[in-house]
Design a protein around this motif. Structure first.
Motif, PDB file in Angstrom:
ATOM      1  N   LEU A  77       0.830  -1.209   0.000  1.00 53.81           N
ATOM      2  CA  LEU A  77       0.000   0.000   0.000  1.00 53.81           C
ATOM      3  C   LEU A  77       0.859   1.251   0.000  1.00 53.81           C
ATOM      4  O   LEU A  77       0.584   2.208  -0.743  1.00 53.81           O
ATOM      5  CB  LEU A  77      -0.948   0.001   1.200  1.00 53.81           C
ATOM      6  CG  LEU A  77      -1.851   1.227   1.321  1.00 53.81           C
ATOM      7  CD1 LEU A  77      -2.772   1.347   0.112  1.00 53.81           C
ATOM      8  CD2 LEU A  77      -2.663   1.159   2.608  1.00 53.81           C
ATOM      9  N   CYS A  78       1.904   1.262   0.815  1.00 56.39           N
ATOM     10  CA  CYS A  78       2.783   2.439   0.849  1.00 56.39           C
ATOM     11  C   CYS A  78       3.474   2.630  -0.498  1.00 56.39           C
ATOM     12  O   CYS A  78       3.639   3.769  -0.953  1.00 56.39           O
ATOM     13  CB  CYS A  78       3.802   2.319   1.977  1.00 56.39           C
ATOM     14  SG  CYS A  78       3.077   2.606   3.613  1.00 56.39           S
ATOM     15  N   THR A  79       3.853   1.545  -1.141  1.00 56.18           N
ATOM     16  CA  THR A  79       4.470   1.647  -2.468  1.00 56.18           C
ATOM     17  C   THR A  79       3.499   2.291  -3.454  1.00 56.18           C
ATOM     18  O   THR A  79       3.866   3.195  -4.213  1.00 56.18           O
ATOM     19  CB  THR A  79       4.913   0.257  -2.963  1.00 56.18           C
ATOM     20  OG1 THR A  79       5.831  -0.302  -2.016  1.00 56.18           O
ATOM     21  CG2 THR A  79       5.561   0.336  -4.331  1.00 56.18           C
ATOM     22  N   ILE A  80       2.256   1.834  -3.431  1.00 50.89           N
ATOM     23  CA  ILE A  80       1.233   2.427  -4.305  1.00 50.89           C
ATOM     24  C   ILE A  80       1.047   3.903  -3.964  1.00 50.89           C
ATOM     25  O   ILE A  80       0.971   4.760  -4.868  1.00 50.89           O
ATOM     26  CB  ILE A  80      -0.099   1.654  -4.164  1.00 50.89           C
ATOM     27  CG1 ILE A  80       0.048   0.258  -4.782  1.00 50.89           C
ATOM     28  CG2 ILE A  80      -1.252   2.422  -4.803  1.00 50.89           C
ATOM     29  CD1 ILE A  80      -1.086  -0.695  -4.442  1.00 50.89           C
ATOM     30  N   ARG A  98      -5.332   5.138 -10.230  1.00 53.59           N
ATOM     31  CA  ARG A  98      -6.321   4.665  -9.251  1.00 53.59           C
ATOM     32  C   ARG A  98      -7.332   3.735  -9.935  1.00 53.59           C
ATOM     33  O   ARG A  98      -7.679   2.672  -9.407  1.00 53.59           O
ATOM     34  CB  ARG A  98      -7.027   5.853  -8.610  1.00 53.59           C
ATOM     35  CG  ARG A  98      -7.905   5.489  -7.435  1.00 53.59           C
ATOM     36  CD  ARG A  98      -8.474   6.720  -6.742  1.00 53.59           C
ATOM     37  NE  ARG A  98      -7.431   7.381  -5.957  1.00 53.59           N
ATOM     38  CZ  ARG A  98      -7.035   8.634  -6.140  1.00 53.59           C
ATOM     39  NH1 ARG A  98      -7.585   9.377  -7.085  1.00 53.59           N
ATOM     40  NH2 ARG A  98      -6.090   9.152  -5.384  1.00 53.59           N
ATOM     41  N   GLU A  99      -7.770   4.117 -11.126  1.00 52.77           N
ATOM     42  CA  GLU A  99      -8.718   3.292 -11.876  1.00 52.77           C
ATOM     43  C   GLU A  99      -8.075   1.969 -12.292  1.00 52.77           C
ATOM     44  O   GLU A  99      -8.700   0.901 -12.201  1.00 52.77           O
ATOM     45  CB  GLU A  99      -9.207   4.046 -13.120  1.00 52.77           C
ATOM     46  CG  GLU A  99     -10.241   3.293 -13.920  1.00 52.77           C
ATOM     47  CD  GLU A  99     -10.726   4.070 -15.139  1.00 52.77           C
ATOM     48  OE1 GLU A  99     -11.201   3.415 -16.082  1.00 52.77           O
ATOM     49  OE2 GLU A  99     -10.611   5.307 -15.151  1.00 52.77           O
ATOM     50  N   GLN A 100      -6.819   2.025 -12.738  1.00 54.21           N
ATOM     51  CA  GLN A 100      -6.112   0.806 -13.130  1.00 54.21           C
ATOM     52  C   GLN A 100      -5.978  -0.154 -11.942  1.00 54.21           C
ATOM     53  O   GLN A 100      -6.205  -1.354 -12.077  1.00 54.21           O
ATOM     54  CB  GLN A 100      -4.721   1.146 -13.683  1.00 54.21           C
ATOM     55  CG  GLN A 100      -3.902  -0.058 -14.095  1.00 54.21           C
ATOM     56  CD  GLN A 100      -4.513  -0.818 -15.256  1.00 54.21           C
ATOM     57  OE1 GLN A 100      -5.161  -0.235 -16.129  1.00 54.21           O
ATOM     58  NE2 GLN A 100      -4.332  -2.117 -15.266  1.00 54.21           N
ATOM     59  N   ILE A 101      -5.628   0.376 -10.783  1.00 54.06           N
ATOM     60  CA  ILE A 101      -5.502  -0.460  -9.575  1.00 54.06           C
ATOM     61  C   ILE A 101      -6.861  -1.034  -9.195  1.00 54.06           C
ATOM     62  O   ILE A 101      -6.971  -2.222  -8.855  1.00 54.06           O
ATOM     63  CB  ILE A 101      -4.885   0.359  -8.415  1.00 54.06           C
ATOM     64  CG1 ILE A 101      -3.415   0.648  -8.717  1.00 54.06           C
ATOM     65  CG2 ILE A 101      -5.037  -0.369  -7.091  1.00 54.06           C
ATOM     66  CD1 ILE A 101      -2.771   1.649  -7.797  1.00 54.06           C
TER      67      ILE A 101
END
Length: 190
Positions: A77-80, A98-101
Motif C-alpha cells: 500500500l505504501c508503495t502504491i 487509481r482506476e487501473q488499480i
C-alpha cells in the motif's frame, strides 16, 4: 543488537506519527518527500517485532501469520501511495492509476483492501492473549483497530482516525510493557 521491545516502541512511534500527518495535512503538500507514508512504512515494518515479544501459543502463531501478511500489505500500500504522491498536481494521471488499480484485483485486494487491514487484525489477535489479564489494554487494541479503518473509509474523519490510532497504539504499548509496570508496583521481597 536492538531488542524486539525497542523495535516495537519505535514502530509504534512512527506509526502514530504517520497518522498525525495523515489526519492533519494534505499529502500533496509534502513537496520533497512523502513523510507520512515513509513513517507509516517504517512503523508497519517495525510492528512486525510484536510477533517476537508476546507469549508463544496457538493464538500467537495465528496472530504472527496475520501480522506478517499485514506488514506485507502495508509495504504494498505504501508503495502504491508513493507512486500516487509522485504524480504531484497531475490529478488526471493519479485518477488513471487509481482506476487501473481498482480494475486489477490481484493488486487491489492484497495491497489496498484486505492486506493492510491484516496488520490491525493480527495485532488485535495478539491482544486476545491478554483479554483476561490486561482487559483494558487488550480492548484498547481490539476496539481501536477497526475504528481506524471506519473513521477513514466510512466516516472520512481524520481526527477520529488519529484518536483511534492513538488508542490502538497506547493499548499495544501498555501490553508491551505490562511486566515492567507490574514489577515496579510490587515491593522487593529480597
Amino acid at each position: 543488537m536492538i531488542k524486539s521491545k525497542t523495535l516495537c516502541s519505535i514502530g509504534l512511534f512512527f506509526f502514530v506519527l504517520s497518522y498525525v500527518l495523515f489526519s492533519q495535512i494534505s499529502l500533496n503538500a509534502q513537496k520533497h518527500i512523502d513523510l507520512a507514508h515513509w513513517f507509516n512504512l517504517i512503523g508497519a515494518v517495525l510492528l512486525f517485532s510484536f510477533n517476537d515479544v508476546f507469549p508463544k501459543n496457538r493464538i500467537n502463531s495465528v496472530a504472527s501469520v496475520i501480522t506478517a501478511l499485514g506488514v506485507i500489505g502495508h509495504i504494498g500500500l505504501c508503495t502504491i501511495d508513493f507512486i500516487m504522491w509522485s504524480f504531484g498536481t497531475d490529478d488526471v494521471g493519479r485518477d488513471l492509476l487509481r482506476e487501473q488499480i481498482s480494475n486489477t484485483p490481484s493488486i487491489l485486494y492484497p495491497f489496498v483492501i484486505v492486506g493492510p487491514s491484516l496488520l490491525f487484525l493480527g495485532l488485535s489477535t495478539h491482544a486476545l492473549n491478554f483479554i483476561k489479564t490486561n482487559p483494558i489494554s487488550a480492548n484498547m487494541v481490539i476496539i481501536g483497530a477497526p475504528f481506524i479503518g471506519l473513521s477513514f473509509f466510512i466516516w472520512n474523519n481524520g481526527n477520529l482516525m488519529l484518536i483511534s490510532c492513538i488508542v490502538f497504539a497506547t493499548g499495544l504499548a501498555l501490553l508491551l510493557f505490562r511486566k515492567e509496570a507490574k514489577n515496579i508496583a510490587q515491593p522487593n521481597n529480597a
